[in-house]
Design an enzyme around this catalytic site. Structure first.
Site, mmCIF file in Angstrom:
data_model
loop_
_atom_site.group_PDB
_atom_site.id
_atom_site.type_symbol
_atom_site.label_atom_id
_atom_site.label_comp_id
_atom_site.label_asym_id
_atom_site.label_seq_id
_atom_site.Cartn_x
_atom_site.Cartn_y
_atom_site.Cartn_z
ATOM 1 N N HIS A 274 0.858 -1.188 0.000
ATOM 2 C CA HIS A 274 0.000 0.000 0.000
ATOM 3 C C HIS A 274 0.892 1.235 0.000
ATOM 4 C CE1 HIS A 274 -3.064 2.871 1.238
ATOM 5 N NE2 HIS A 274 -3.994 1.938 1.116
ATOM 6 N N ARG A 297 -7.072 10.178 0.359
ATOM 7 C CA ARG A 297 -6.822 10.673 -0.995
ATOM 8 C C ARG A 297 -8.114 10.757 -1.792
ATOM 9 N NH1 ARG A 297 -3.565 6.452 -3.070
ATOM 10 N NH2 ARG A 297 -3.641 5.333 -1.087
#
Length: 489
Positions: A274, A297
């Site tokens: 990730h 995000r």
């Protein structure tokens, strides 16, 4: 008086007879009901347990840790659904077919279409099951990397993984007459009779015991298997130096159980790194790190290098963002920071509050304060923010191809939330080979009778890359499939 006494005695005897008959019937039903043993108490195991109960089984759930939940309780971005009521209320056009195509593109050459179809076709009924049966709030929808539309659902409170897992645990604990939960119980062997799996042998409190029944393996992945000769060492030795977001339970126990009786594994070298794990200022070299949810995000967070310059579409696939971050670091442009403006921070208020309380995210009163503290040229931040406004207004196109500009307006005089980021070992796409009914397959491709698997323990669903929001979905979808299959006569 005598007549009333006789009536009282008669009624008492009648009630006793009915109670005894009911007891006999319940006992007979319990003796003839299918038995399902679930190994692992995360969201996949809990979903399997509840579905087995719904299909008339007696359930025993075993977990080697002192508390249930596994990695599921940490999941913070949400769960995917395509064509849900929440999407329709927000005028989001989506369907299982669109979701299927996004997942297919993410999986690339390792796509298994039958597993992807099972995942995407079951997304809406899965979310309805969570909402209707357990009261889980999934009313908010965001767009994460690799998705063509917003489809990752979460509630108005804290982490969705915790919301789902805790609701399922609570309801399972409320059914002790049909569901037994044993914690601190590590399964060490699968029992067989003929070619069928008939139960497990497990260790608890220093003793070895057995349970009989069909078995569902839901033990999670191997993203914390750093042991010498472990799965990471065998298949991705270069990741041994990379920190992980996983709890210490994720050591591939279920994989070894399946292999011990001929079960097949696939894609074991496919380990998702990730892109965004928090670097804790108090312990920057910690091996285990908190995940910076992709939702950060998704709601407008941006990534910048040490000079305040963006370098990637923040909503690209996880593997793509990770690779870009590695390129930046290799070029000497680290540390990499995540920035959130006030609008983005408000959208994920519960998440942000948690991260701030842990000291992982810091608030600056302005861009100038950040620039001074981090030694970033203020002119660079100004140029980055000006570009963000231009993209948001449609005046120019993002050079990295970003098209979702939610909360994209950043200004120099507003507060900023900032955190340092590093890639982390997060999820293992490889695992036990199953079919679309969650039946474990042996090395010749035929099902092993009595053995099923679900969640991160299985392989092949995501191919080369898992889309954000699909881990919780996989856990529930295949957990439910395994629970149902385990009760078939």
């Amino acid at each position: 008086m005598r007549r009333l006494t006789h009536q009282y005695i008669f009624r008492a005897l009648t009630v006793a007879a009915i109670s005894f008959l009911a007891y006999r019937l319940l006992r007979r039903a319990a003796m003839t009901a299918p038995r399902t043993i679930v190994v692992g108490g995360g969201l996949a195991g809990l979903s399997a347990a509840h579905t087995a109960l719904e299909n008339g089984a007696i359930v025993v759930l075993l977990d080697k840790k002192p508390a249930l939940g596994g990695n599921s309780v940490k999941a913070s971005s949400g769960i995917n659904g395509a064509g849900t009521a929440a999407q329709k209320e927000q005028n989001i056009t989506d369907s299982p077919e669109i979701f299927y195509n996004d997942t297919l593109a993410s999986a690339r050459d390792l796509a298994r279409t039958h597993l992807i179809k099972a995942l995407t076709d079951h997304s809406v009924p899965t979310l309805e099951w969570l909402t209707n049966n357990f009261g889980v709030d999934l009313s908010l929808v965001a767009q994460l990397g690799g998705h063509s539309v917003p489809r990752t659902h979460r509630g108005k409170g804290g982490a969705p993984g915790w919301a789902m897992t805790s609701a399922l645990v609570k309801k399972l604990e409320a059914q002790p007459e049909r569901a037994t939960i044993l914690k601190g119980a590590k399964v060490v062997k699968l029992l067989r009779e003929g070619g069928r799996v008939t139960g497990v042998e497990y260790e608890v409190g220093g003793e070895k015991k057995t349970e009989e029944g069909s078995v569902v393996i839901a033990t999670g992945g191997y993203a914390a298997d750093y042991a010498e000769g472990g799965y990471l060492s065998q298949f991705r030795p270069e990741l041994l130096a990379v920190p992980t977001t996983n709890g210490d339970h994720a050591t591939g126990d279920g994989h070894r159980l399946a292999v011990s009786i001929g079960g097949a594994l696939c894609d074991m070298d496919q380990v998702q790194v990730h892109p965004t794990g928090f670097v804790d200022p108090k312990d920057p070299s910690a091996k285990t790190k908190f995940l910076a949810a992709e939702a950060l995000r998704g709601v407008g967070g941006i990534l910048i290098d040490k000079d305040g310059v963006r370098f990637v579409d923040e909503l690209e696939r996880r593997d793509t963002v990770t690779e870009k971050m590695r390129e930046v670091a290799k070029a000497g442009r680290a540390p990499i920071r995540l920035l959130l403006n006030p609008e983005a921070a408000k959208t994920l208020e519960a998440h942000v509050g948690f991260y701030k309380s842990k000291g992982l995210m810091r608030e600056y009163e302005s861009a100038a304060a950040l620039a001074e503290d981090a030694k970033i040229p203020l002119a660079n931040l100004e140029a980055t923010f000006d570009a963000q406004r231009s993209y948001a207004k449609g005046l120019t196109q993002d050079p990295f191809g970003k098209t979702n500009h939610t909360n994209a307006v950043y200004t120099l005089d507003e507060p900023l939330l900032v955190a340092e980021m590093t890639p982390v070992v997060h999820y293992t796409m490889g695992g036990i080979v199953v079919d679309e009914d969650a039946r474990v397959l042996n090395t010749d491709g035929t099902p092993i009778p009595g053995l099923f698997a679900a969640g991160e323990a299985i392989g092949g669903v995501h191919g080369r890359n898992r889309l954000g929001g699909s881990s919780l979905l996989e856990a529930v979808v295949f957990g439910r499939l395994a629970g149902k299959s385990s009760t078939a006569r």
